[in-house]
Design an enzyme around this catalytic site. Sequence first.
Site, PDB file in Angstrom:
ATOM      1  N   ASP A   1      13.162   4.741  -4.285  1.00  0.00           N
ATOM      2  CA  ASP A   1      11.732   4.587  -3.989  1.00  0.00           C
ATOM      3  C   ASP A   1      11.553   4.827  -2.490  1.00  0.00           C
ATOM      4  OD1 ASP A   1       9.191   2.673  -5.300  1.00  0.00           O
ATOM      5  OD2 ASP A   1       9.241   3.159  -3.176  1.00  0.00           O
TER       6      ASP A   1
ATOM      7  N   ASP B   1       6.519   8.718  -5.666  1.00  0.00           N
ATOM      8  CA  ASP B   1       7.587   8.460  -4.684  1.00  0.00           C
ATOM      9  C   ASP B   1       8.796   7.734  -5.256  1.00  0.00           C
ATOM     10  OD1 ASP B   1       6.752   5.772  -4.860  1.00  0.00           O
ATOM     11  OD2 ASP B   1       7.240   5.450  -2.749  1.00  0.00           O
ATOM     12  N   GLU B   2       8.909   7.678  -6.568  1.00  0.00           N
ATOM     13  CA  GLU B   2      10.078   6.973  -7.109  1.00  0.00           C
ATOM     14  C   GLU B   2      10.682   7.740  -8.282  1.00  0.00           C
ATOM     15  OE1 GLU B   2       9.197   3.241  -9.147  1.00  0.00           O
ATOM     16  OE2 GLU B   2       7.129   3.891  -9.382  1.00  0.00           O
TER      17      GLU B   2
HETATM   18  P1  TTP Z   1       4.777   2.377  -3.566  1.00  0.00           P
HETATM   19  O1  TTP Z   1       6.188   2.876  -3.688  1.00  0.00           O
HETATM   20  O2  TTP Z   1       4.366   1.283  -4.472  1.00  0.00           O
HETATM   21  O3  TTP Z   1       4.558   1.842  -2.084  1.00  0.00           O
HETATM   22  P2  TTP Z   1       5.070   2.405  -0.711  1.00  0.00           P
HETATM   23  O4  TTP Z   1       6.005   3.554  -0.879  1.00  0.00           O
HETATM   24  O5  TTP Z   1       3.910   2.716   0.163  1.00  0.00           O
HETATM   25  O6  TTP Z   1       5.808   1.168  -0.066  1.00  0.00           O
HETATM   26  P3  TTP Z   1       7.256   0.582  -0.430  1.00  0.00           P
HETATM   27  O7  TTP Z   1       8.073   0.771   0.809  1.00  0.00           O
HETATM   28  O8  TTP Z   1       7.022  -0.855  -0.737  1.00  0.00           O
HETATM   29  O9  TTP Z   1       7.782   1.353  -1.585  1.00  0.00           O
HETATM   30  O10 TTP Z   1       3.763   3.556  -3.758  1.00  0.00           O
HETATM   31  C1  TTP Z   1       4.028   4.863  -3.261  1.00  0.00           C
HETATM   32  C2  TTP Z   1       2.758   5.473  -2.706  1.00  0.00           C
HETATM   33  O11 TTP Z   1       1.771   5.557  -3.702  1.00  0.00           O
HETATM   34  C3  TTP Z   1       2.166   4.665  -1.582  1.00  0.00           C
HETATM   35  O12 TTP Z   1       2.659   5.079  -0.329  1.00  0.00           O
HETATM   36  C4  TTP Z   1       0.703   4.886  -1.733  1.00  0.00           C
HETATM   37  C5  TTP Z   1       0.481   5.250  -3.173  1.00  0.00           C
HETATM   38  N1  TTP Z   1      -0.131   4.158  -3.941  1.00  0.00           N
HETATM   39  C6  TTP Z   1      -1.407   4.333  -4.483  1.00  0.00           C
HETATM   40  O13 TTP Z   1      -2.032   5.371  -4.305  1.00  0.00           O
HETATM   41  N2  TTP Z   1      -1.936   3.334  -5.233  1.00  0.00           N
HETATM   42  C7  TTP Z   1      -1.266   2.171  -5.457  1.00  0.00           C
HETATM   43  O14 TTP Z   1      -1.770   1.280  -6.138  1.00  0.00           O
HETATM   44  C8  TTP Z   1       0.027   2.002  -4.874  1.00  0.00           C
HETATM   45  C9  TTP Z   1       0.794   0.727  -5.077  1.00  0.00           C
HETATM   46  C10 TTP Z   1       0.560   3.008  -4.143  1.00  0.00           C
HETATM   47 MG    MG Z   2       7.574   3.433  -2.227  1.00  0.00          MG
END
Ligand code: TTP
Ligand code: MG
Length: 666
Positions: free
Chosen positions: A116, A206-207
């Site tokens: 992720d 992103d995962e």
């Molecule tokens: P995430 O992997 O949930 O969050 P993140 O990568 O920003 O942070 P982390 O380090 O905790 O993993 O989500 C990936 C991307 O998706 C995030 O950067 C923004 C987007 N996103 C949305 O558009 N809507 C949402 O509800 C969430 C949770 C994320």
């Molecule tokens: Mg993330």
Amino acid sequence: MTTNGQSTSSEFREAVVSDHDTLKYHLLGPSLTKAGQDTVDQQKVSEIIYNASKGSKYFNNEEYKDKNLTQKIEKILARKRQLERVDLASDLRRADEYIAELELSRDLSQTVVHIDCDAFYAAVEELDRPELKHVPMAVGKGVLTTCNYHARKFGCRSGMAGFVAMKLCPDLICLPLNFEKYTAKAQEVREILVEYDPRFESASIDEAYLNITQYCEEKHMDPEDAVSQLRDEVAERTKITISAGIAANAKIAKIASNRNKPNGQFKVANDRTTILAFMRDLPTRKVNGVGRVFERELDAVGVKTCGDLYSQRAYLSKLFGEKAFQFLMQCHLGLGRTKVQPAEEYERKSVGTESTFHDMSDKTELREKLRWIAEELEKDLTRTQFKGRTLVLKVKLHTYEVLTRQVVPPKAVRTADDLYTYSLPMLAKHEKEIPGMKLRLMGLRCTHLVSTKKSGIDFFGMRQPSAVDGEPSLINTKVDNDGEWEIWPEAEFEEAARQERQDEMNELEQLSQEQDMNGSEPLTAEEQLEEANRRHKHGREILPNPDPTYRGPNSSVGFQKPATNHVAPAKEEPFWPCPICARPQSTNDKDFNDHIDFCLSKQTIKEAARDTSPSPPALEKPVLDGRGKENGHSSGNGRGRPKGKRKSEAVGERGNKRLFFGVQGA
Ligand code: TTP
Ligand code: MG
């Protein structure tokens, strides 16, 4: 309490439950468990959110939902008290038999990795503006989609209204969304993943999940070293960091990837004792598939951790339904799927599109909007190669109430003309029933899909179960060769939790809009719409895996790394897919046959397990179900698990409407 006297999220949870102040906990939003908030005083954050939103329509709506949930929980508790008075010996026995059956299916032979990206959208923005790396920054204005780790220390997080985040951190810089940029960066990351597992599975932008068993065997590498190398490669080539979880299955790998965020990795060893210990103290909410509502319901019956599930095993099926019981027992045991496959291979249940706009009531404008959505949907259906037997129209009123109607046209539909023609009567019917109807969102979705793919011949010369001679055929429910779908119901729970999150993000739009009306740094109307429409894409737009054999001018992607830099392998089949697990195998005859033997033996063990342990009885209708997911006011809204089957899709009460009518007879 932490040493500095602050309360972290779990401590706060304890406190609010004892105070019965569940609303404040609820207002903390969908991202309470996000990484980077260990030192945040959640009680203080909750007060700020509470005061900032009090009196708004959003607040009233949340309060209403919270009360409904409280009532529902009271019913669950009443049911539990009833059950405590009857003899549940047979339920207990059945639960134990199911646990024994699950144990037999435990597979510790695979290494699954969940990766992720860290603060993904923020990290991509920081590449263009490196000065933002050192200050609190968020992406999204009306509702934050993410924040960098500086901002998280202030309690800012995704799923928070922008103006609330500004109260927590007045210096917060909020950038607008640039989805194209994030998609391009995600693709760069995927070009590296494909080298470690050509059949990796994208789970959102992103995962991804990878099964690196074969990679580690071939490279004689320890999984932790392989993952560390993968992370280094991503950091070097894409300039963003990722975190990873390594475990025996996808469920644990996903939990583990959040443990050492950002830029870290965590392994849960492939042995039963370690896995059970890991699950025992794990709060239920940490499991993908347990959303906010389900967490509260479980908490009410005394289940805070996955370890607590065991003592309640005799009740779970009767309280939450058979599927939930199975899912929860798998959580307790730390079991999950080991199979990882490209996202595009999952059976699609529906194809749909929706659009948010300014309040609209003019009939001509509404028809133009419907026509535009029909054209967008035609593009999606063409791209995904489906037609729909059922067409669903979703509208959101200016009050944020969501209504859906569906129709079964006389033939499966795909073209914009048909989509428009068959959805128009549904729109007209809404107009008739709701005088002066004002909409802020409209969406069309096709379900009961029919593939329009031309039939194909697979590797073993068998016909693929799609179209026959160009004629559409109904897609069958896909059951994997090794039956894993039947064993792992987690995908449905994960999807329900994702939907819960999405619904909550949408509701927060309402709060940010109300604030704008009160005149604090308003977003432009265009920005608001753009944001809402872009956010709806989150987690849905998954591109096919990069071709592992392709080496473009700037790409180093290849199934096998060439010995020298200048060799670009020809486009040939470098592997054979296994007919059992479908994973690519060496084209060496002996290796290929050995692998098939291995897969067959796994299958035999599973069948033996099924034959010797009686399966749980047929699914019974959950005693307490009824998620009105589409509706902003229903008590179960946002429930973090799949809804139970409805006997009827017919008209419910206002506020829980799901209408159905045929083309004729409407
Ligand atoms: P995430 O992997 O949930 O969050 P993140 O990568 O920003 O942070 P982390 O380090 O905790 O993993 O989500 C990936 C991307 O998706 C995030 O950067 C923004 C987007 N996103 C949305 O558009 N809507 C949402 O509800 C969430 C949770 C994320
Ligand atoms: Mg993330």
